[in-house]
Design a protein around this motif. Structure first.
Motif, mmCIF file in Angstrom:
data_model
loop_
_atom_site.group_PDB
_atom_site.id
_atom_site.type_symbol
_atom_site.label_atom_id
_atom_site.label_comp_id
_atom_site.label_asym_id
_atom_site.label_seq_id
_atom_site.Cartn_x
_atom_site.Cartn_y
_atom_site.Cartn_z
ATOM 1 N N GLY A 13 45.465 43.576 32.739
ATOM 2 C CA GLY A 13 45.641 43.311 34.290
ATOM 3 C C GLY A 13 45.280 43.712 35.470
ATOM 4 N N ARG A 14 45.028 43.322 36.081
ATOM 5 C CA ARG A 14 44.595 43.818 37.646
ATOM 6 C C ARG A 14 45.722 45.034 38.107
ATOM 7 N NH1 ARG A 14 40.552 40.770 42.114
ATOM 8 N NH2 ARG A 14 40.560 42.082 43.694
ATOM 9 N N LEU A 15 46.407 44.461 38.247
ATOM 10 C CA LEU A 15 46.913 45.844 38.128
ATOM 11 C C LEU A 15 47.009 46.967 37.726
ATOM 12 C CD1 LEU A 15 50.401 44.173 39.910
ATOM 13 C CD2 LEU A 15 48.688 45.037 41.495
ATOM 14 N N TYR A 20 44.232 47.257 36.050
ATOM 15 C CA TYR A 20 43.082 48.380 36.095
ATOM 16 C C TYR A 20 43.084 48.967 37.362
ATOM 17 C CZ TYR A 20 38.395 47.640 37.438
ATOM 18 O OH TYR A 20 36.714 47.713 38.251
ATOM 19 N N GLU A 21 43.535 48.778 38.489
ATOM 20 C CA GLU A 21 43.604 49.025 39.853
ATOM 21 C C GLU A 21 44.117 50.666 39.514
ATOM 22 O OE1 GLU A 21 45.036 46.750 42.701
ATOM 23 O OE2 GLU A 21 42.908 45.045 43.034
ATOM 24 N N VAL A 76 39.166 42.335 32.700
ATOM 25 C CA VAL A 76 40.532 42.779 33.560
ATOM 26 C C VAL A 76 40.704 41.303 33.947
ATOM 27 C CG1 VAL A 76 41.408 43.470 35.566
ATOM 28 C CG2 VAL A 76 39.507 44.654 34.122
ATOM 29 N N SER A 82 43.034 37.989 36.070
ATOM 30 C CA SER A 82 42.829 38.723 37.506
ATOM 31 C C SER A 82 42.873 36.930 38.079
ATOM 32 C CB SER A 82 41.780 39.241 38.183
ATOM 33 O OG SER A 82 42.215 39.260 39.499
ATOM 34 N N ARG A 83 43.932 36.818 38.712
ATOM 35 C CA ARG A 83 44.033 34.877 39.123
ATOM 36 C C ARG A 83 43.178 35.190 40.326
ATOM 37 N NH1 ARG A 83 49.605 36.202 38.727
ATOM 38 N NH2 ARG A 83 50.431 34.749 36.664
ATOM 39 N N GLY A 84 43.017 36.325 41.241
ATOM 40 C CA GLY A 84 42.543 36.285 42.397
ATOM 41 C C GLY A 84 40.679 36.630 41.984
ATOM 42 N N PRO A 95 37.220 38.034 41.801
ATOM 43 C CA PRO A 95 37.210 39.383 41.319
ATOM 44 C C PRO A 95 36.115 40.528 42.874
ATOM 45 C CG PRO A 95 35.313 37.894 40.631
ATOM 46 C CD PRO A 95 36.455 37.345 40.818
ATOM 47 N N PHE A 99 35.273 40.404 34.868
ATOM 48 C CA PHE A 99 36.927 40.118 35.130
ATOM 49 C C PHE A 99 36.905 38.409 34.727
ATOM 50 C CE2 PHE A 99 39.225 41.810 38.934
ATOM 51 C CZ PHE A 99 38.953 43.617 38.613
ATOM 52 N N SER A 131 39.661 34.832 34.598
ATOM 53 C CA SER A 131 40.746 34.074 35.233
ATOM 54 C C SER A 131 41.062 32.903 34.383
ATOM 55 C CB SER A 131 40.668 33.609 36.635
ATOM 56 O OG SER A 131 39.433 32.818 36.356
#
Lengths: 184, 184
Positions: A54-56, A58-59, A76, A78-80, A82, A92, A94
């Motif tokens: 997930g994006r979190l 990844y970050e 990754v 992510s709903r948002g 990239p 990314f 989605s």
């Protein structure tokens, strides 16, 4: 017939079931000295060739100085939108989990490491897209945090494949996911 | 010198760290066929002579048809008034944990079983009054429920004493409580 590429969650959790503190902190985990072989992680890395997270997660990985190997593609979720700047080998996505997993499994390859976090794990579980869990239980209670599986009542039966005990008190539980229902 | 009567939490938890569903339901646990020896519980019962539990755990035990042995005193922690009708051998207590535990340990006897629930466990942990945890990890994810340790950030280091694996996939983790801090 293609081989079945397994999707495996390989993750460390506190003895009370959290993968991180509520703010993402994992000092209780990273402050431990890493033993030789790193709890079998080096051997595990040879069995996978694709990462999903997930994006979190990844970050958090980027913040911890994680590097991405272009030879080992990383997806990754992510709903948002990239970020503008994505390292080589990172893609990314989605879309829906089902078609994504189907496509991934159609290509030949090794197993797939689903790294987390808890929200992505629960979405993959609901999509019947997880084959195995390897949970490394750290001998510490942290009391609160991000649960291994995002909170929602469920009943997922597991079949224990193996238990490995390490000298420092870490215990690795290896489960296969059996039949499950989304509700209880 | 008196022997040190240990206070031991011996409890079953789902693989995602819950001791019951949010409404107290433990069907995911009780529906499992009990193997011979009942996961070492029969042997454990010979090492203890006193039970300690919270009121909700007591009431759940009554509902499940639990009986209390007058020869094995049971202390029920409760902030409210005790019920009018209490079985022989059961005593309601509402005071501080520290002095209660001190008194209990001054009397000779076997070890003491702290049965739960999560709120009482966390209060005992904060009072430095738990020696060991025996957690029987059931191979099932239930997704949400009452956590083993009531939710509040902490850092309690554990020392793994043993790991036992049962044929049905239950894994029993035996920890000693080490130094801890209430905060993180």
């Amino acid at each position: 017939m293609t081989n079945h590429r397994k999707i495996i969650v390989h993750i460390a959790a506190s003895a009370d079931g959290y993968i991180a503190r509520s703010d993402g902190d994992i000092e209780w985990l990273t402050s431990r000295p890493a033993p030789k072989g790193f709890y079998g992680m080096n051997a595990f890395m040879k069995t996978i060739d694709t990462l999903v997270m997930g994006r979190l997660t990844y970050e958090a990985g980027l913040r911890l100085g994680g590097r991405f190997d272009p030879k080992r593609p990383t997806f990754v979720f992510s709903r948002g939108a990239p970020p503008a700047d994505v390292p080589a080998g990172v893609e990314f996505v989605s879309g829906e989990i089902g078609p994504f997993v189907e496509q991934l499994r159609e290509r030949p390859g090794k197993d797939i490491w689903l790294m987390g976090g808890g929200d992505l794990i629960v979405s993959f579980l609901d999509a019947q897209a997880i084959d195995e869990f390897v949970v490394s239980v750290v001998p510490v209670f942290i009391g609160d945090g991000i649960p291994l599986i995002a909170r929602r009542p469920r009943l997922t039966h597991l079949s224990l494949q193996s238990v490995e005990r390490f000298d420092d008190g870490m215990v690795q539980l290896h489960y296969e996911v059996q039949n499950q229902s989304r509700s209880r």
